[in-house]
Write a protein that holds these residues in place. Sequence first.
Motif, PDB file in Angstrom:
ATOM      1  N   PHE A 198      -1.258   9.343  -5.420  1.00 19.49           N
ATOM      2  CA  PHE A 198      -1.328   7.996  -6.254  1.00 19.49           C
ATOM      3  C   PHE A 198       0.054   8.197  -7.429  1.00 19.49           C
ATOM      4  CE2 PHE A 198      -2.151   6.705 -10.812  1.00 19.49           C
ATOM      5  CZ  PHE A 198      -2.893   5.376 -10.492  1.00 19.49           C
ATOM      6  N   ILE A 199       0.762   7.088  -7.461  1.00 19.93           N
ATOM      7  CA  ILE A 199       1.837   7.062  -8.256  1.00 19.93           C
ATOM      8  C   ILE A 199       1.822   5.882  -9.185  1.00 19.93           C
ATOM      9  CG2 ILE A 199       4.433   6.984  -8.513  1.00 19.93           C
ATOM     10  CD1 ILE A 199       4.786   7.624  -5.448  1.00 19.93           C
ATOM     11  N   GLU A 200       1.663   6.073 -10.570  1.00 24.55           N
ATOM     12  CA  GLU A 200       1.842   5.116 -11.515  1.00 24.55           C
ATOM     13  C   GLU A 200       3.249   4.799 -11.764  1.00 24.55           C
ATOM     14  OE1 GLU A 200       0.433   4.139 -16.487  1.00 24.55           O
ATOM     15  OE2 GLU A 200       0.446   6.213 -15.629  1.00 24.55           O
ATOM     16  N   ILE A 201       3.682   3.585 -11.575  1.00 25.22           N
ATOM     17  CA  ILE A 201       5.071   3.142 -11.959  1.00 25.22           C
ATOM     18  C   ILE A 201       5.178   2.194 -13.044  1.00 25.22           C
ATOM     19  CG2 ILE A 201       7.136   1.916 -10.809  1.00 25.22           C
ATOM     20  CD1 ILE A 201       6.064   2.865  -8.269  1.00 25.22           C
ATOM     21  N   PHE A 202       5.773   2.414 -14.093  1.00 24.09           N
ATOM     22  CA  PHE A 202       5.764   1.465 -15.300  1.00 24.09           C
ATOM     23  C   PHE A 202       6.783   0.550 -14.998  1.00 24.09           C
ATOM     24  CE2 PHE A 202       4.759   5.728 -17.423  1.00 24.09           C
ATOM     25  CZ  PHE A 202       3.624   5.244 -18.050  1.00 24.09           C
ATOM     26  N   GLN A 203       6.507  -0.896 -15.314  1.00 25.05           N
ATOM     27  CA  GLN A 203       7.235  -1.805 -14.638  1.00 25.05           C
ATOM     28  C   GLN A 203       7.475  -2.896 -15.702  1.00 25.05           C
ATOM     29  OE1 GLN A 203       5.146  -4.959 -13.085  1.00 25.05           O
ATOM     30  NE2 GLN A 203       7.128  -5.923 -13.235  1.00 25.05           N
ATOM     31  N   ASN A 204       8.583  -3.219 -15.894  1.00 19.65           N
ATOM     32  CA  ASN A 204       8.926  -4.043 -17.092  1.00 19.65           C
ATOM     33  C   ASN A 204       8.640  -5.815 -16.768  1.00 19.65           C
ATOM     34  OD1 ASN A 204      10.101  -5.200 -19.425  1.00 19.65           O
ATOM     35  ND2 ASN A 204      12.063  -5.249 -18.697  1.00 19.65           N
ATOM     36  N   CYS A 205       7.653  -6.202 -17.368  1.00 19.99           N
ATOM     37  CA  CYS A 205       7.494  -7.679 -16.949  1.00 19.99           C
ATOM     38  C   CYS A 205       8.393  -8.443 -18.030  1.00 19.99           C
ATOM     39  CB  CYS A 205       5.959  -8.118 -17.466  1.00 19.99           C
ATOM     40  SG  CYS A 205       5.653  -9.848 -17.278  1.00 19.99           S
ATOM     41  N   ILE A 206       9.295  -9.174 -17.617  1.00 16.82           N
ATOM     42  CA  ILE A 206      10.365  -9.554 -18.393  1.00 16.82           C
ATOM     43  C   ILE A 206      10.098 -10.784 -19.177  1.00 16.82           C
ATOM     44  CG2 ILE A 206      11.470 -11.111 -16.583  1.00 16.82           C
ATOM     45  CD1 ILE A 206      13.732  -9.027 -18.643  1.00 16.82           C
ATOM     46  N   VAL A 207       8.823 -11.619 -18.913  1.00 16.78           N
ATOM     47  CA  VAL A 207       8.638 -12.538 -19.388  1.00 16.78           C
ATOM     48  C   VAL A 207       7.364 -12.572 -20.212  1.00 16.78           C
ATOM     49  CG1 VAL A 207       7.484 -15.186 -18.876  1.00 16.78           C
ATOM     50  CG2 VAL A 207       9.224 -14.184 -17.215  1.00 16.78           C
ATOM     51  N   TYR A 208       6.175 -11.618 -19.982  1.00 11.63           N
ATOM     52  CA  TYR A 208       5.360 -11.732 -20.654  1.00 11.63           C
ATOM     53  C   TYR A 208       4.858 -10.349 -21.553  1.00 11.63           C
ATOM     54  CZ  TYR A 208       3.817 -15.872 -18.095  1.00 11.63           C
ATOM     55  OH  TYR A 208       3.813 -16.999 -17.510  1.00 11.63           O
ATOM     56  N   ASN A 209       5.709  -9.389 -21.198  1.00  9.50           N
ATOM     57  CA  ASN A 209       5.496  -8.010 -21.802  1.00  9.50           C
ATOM     58  C   ASN A 209       6.922  -7.135 -21.928  1.00  9.50           C
ATOM     59  OD1 ASN A 209       3.875  -6.643 -23.416  1.00  9.50           O
ATOM     60  ND2 ASN A 209       2.949  -5.391 -21.479  1.00  9.50           N
ATOM     61  N   LYS A 210       7.824  -8.028 -22.352  1.00 12.78           N
ATOM     62  CA  LYS A 210       9.325  -7.750 -22.076  1.00 12.78           C
ATOM     63  C   LYS A 210       9.596  -6.163 -22.797  1.00 12.78           C
ATOM     64  CE  LYS A 210      14.037  -9.129 -23.019  1.00 12.78           C
ATOM     65  NZ  LYS A 210      15.086  -9.955 -23.134  1.00 12.78           N
ATOM     66  N   ASP A 211      10.143  -5.361 -22.195  1.00 13.76           N
ATOM     67  CA  ASP A 211      10.640  -4.000 -22.926  1.00 13.76           C
ATOM     68  C   ASP A 211       9.491  -3.145 -23.561  1.00 13.76           C
ATOM     69  OD1 ASP A 211      13.208  -5.084 -22.145  1.00 13.76           O
ATOM     70  OD2 ASP A 211      13.913  -5.775 -24.122  1.00 13.76           O
ATOM     71  N   VAL A 212       8.350  -3.357 -23.264  1.00 16.94           N
ATOM     72  CA  VAL A 212       7.162  -2.857 -23.846  1.00 16.94           C
ATOM     73  C   VAL A 212       7.594  -1.262 -23.635  1.00 16.94           C
ATOM     74  CG1 VAL A 212       5.740  -2.694 -21.845  1.00 16.94           C
ATOM     75  CG2 VAL A 212       4.763  -2.703 -24.332  1.00 16.94           C
ATOM     76  N   PHE A 213       8.307  -0.768 -22.429  1.00 19.50           N
ATOM     77  CA  PHE A 213       8.408   0.736 -22.256  1.00 19.50           C
ATOM     78  C   PHE A 213       9.813   1.240 -22.612  1.00 19.50           C
ATOM     79  CE2 PHE A 213       5.509  -0.836 -18.595  1.00 19.50           C
ATOM     80  CZ  PHE A 213       4.435  -0.337 -19.276  1.00 19.50           C
ATOM     81  N   ASN A 214      10.475   0.658 -23.479  1.00 22.46           N
ATOM     82  CA  ASN A 214      11.906   0.834 -23.634  1.00 22.46           C
ATOM     83  C   ASN A 214      11.995   2.099 -24.547  1.00 22.46           C
ATOM     84  OD1 ASN A 214      13.276  -1.215 -22.397  1.00 22.46           O
ATOM     85  ND2 ASN A 214      14.318  -2.036 -24.321  1.00 22.46           N
ATOM     86  N   ASP A 215      10.953   2.474 -25.153  1.00 26.31           N
ATOM     87  CA  ASP A 215      11.050   3.780 -25.870  1.00 26.31           C
ATOM     88  C   ASP A 215      11.435   4.980 -25.153  1.00 26.31           C
ATOM     89  OD1 ASP A 215      10.721   2.626 -28.196  1.00 26.31           O
ATOM     90  OD2 ASP A 215       8.623   3.020 -28.438  1.00 26.31           O
ATOM     91  N   PHE A 216      10.917   4.793 -23.877  1.00 24.28           N
ATOM     92  CA  PHE A 216      11.019   6.021 -22.809  1.00 24.28           C
ATOM     93  C   PHE A 216      11.697   5.573 -21.543  1.00 24.28           C
ATOM     94  CE2 PHE A 216       6.806   4.583 -21.891  1.00 24.28           C
ATOM     95  CZ  PHE A 216       6.644   4.540 -20.502  1.00 24.28           C
ATOM     96  N   ALA A 217      11.690   4.363 -21.314  1.00 20.58           N
ATOM     97  CA  ALA A 217      12.158   3.806 -19.848  1.00 20.58           C
ATOM     98  C   ALA A 217      13.341   3.012 -19.960  1.00 20.58           C
ATOM     99  CB  ALA A 217      11.111   3.377 -19.086  1.00 20.58           C
ATOM    100  N   ALA A 218      13.781   2.759 -21.016  1.00 17.21           N
ATOM    101  CA  ALA A 218      15.190   1.715 -21.209  1.00 17.21           C
ATOM    102  C   ALA A 218      16.439   2.451 -20.191  1.00 17.21           C
ATOM    103  CB  ALA A 218      15.640   1.792 -22.649  1.00 17.21           C
TER     104      ALA A 218
END
Length: 361
Positions: A198-218
């Motif tokens: 099992f792999i969880e992959i954080f994925q940026n939704c550019i339209v509806y949840n943009k940059d929500v992971f930027n604190d660690f995944a920019a």
Amino acid sequence: MNDMTPIQTTLKDWETDQEVRWCPGCGDYAILKAVQRTLPQLGANPAKTVFVSGIGCSSRFPYYVESYGFHTIHGRAPAFATGIKLANPELDVWMVTGDGDGLSIGGNHLMHVLRRNVNLQILLFNNEIYGLTKGQYSPTSRIGTRTPSTPLGSVDRPTNPCAFALGAGARFVARGFDVSKNLPDVLKAAHAHQGAAFIEIFQNCIVYNKDVFNDFAAPKGAEDQQLWLADGEPMLFAKGTKGISLDRDALELKVVDVVDGDWQAAGVLVHNVKNRSIAHMLIELPFGPFPMALGVLYDDPRPTFESAVIEERTKASAGKEANLAKLLAKGQTWTVPGTAQDPIGTRVPGQGGNPETQGRA
């Protein structure tokens, strides 16, 4: 049972003629390319590879990989993938799902494919939103997330996908994010694992949840907030100036400073992928006070589901003759010869028949 002889391929061998249709800037593009680049390095064979998906943005994946593919129904990809693997264990099965597809309607199915330990790779794209259906909150959306279905902000406590997987009995749990250069290494580790990976992959939704992971995944500037784990290596981050230690009195993890590279003096833990308790602690670390734990969190193989099923079938059929006609004639059966005058005929007891039940058909 697993004749997966490596073959030589290139990136082009895994690209289809289909137009890739995600929103411009979507993290799915980066994940797709990471997978397509990794498959040749694994020696994977397109003729023995299957990508299975459910419903959602991520689930368009099988159209874009030049292999066998199955775009199934909402939340049911684990059931299809299990059936494919049982029918032909020689196939290399990859399952692609999202936080909505896999953890709401598909949560039950995902739980069972993990606990059964079917030998396949599960990629769960987590963008913390429903993208395909226009931005409703999902099982992983954070408290306070404003969406068309939660205009005042979500009050639900979000699901932690890796904690769910570990609790369901997964023997391999890992994390990565879409644009990470380390994602291919995580994919390789998952593929090497015999069982449900099992792999969880954080994925940026550019339209509806943009940059929500930027604190660690920019793409740049967030490296100090990433704890990349490697088996047998110290848990260091922030260019080795900080590490993760265990508070043995409170039985919880803590951040420590590392002076002059002496991580041992600071009490930094060495990662052991077989330590389930520490894996659970790493998965539950609150981001902010702690970095985001990434890479292979847990990897402790056990016999796979399909190997147990095949062994059971082999034992059950040992010394028995495969004779379908004999099987059909066993028990309450009759022959019905019939004639031109009486096309239906009269029941005549056959092998195993019951004479008391004779009569007109």
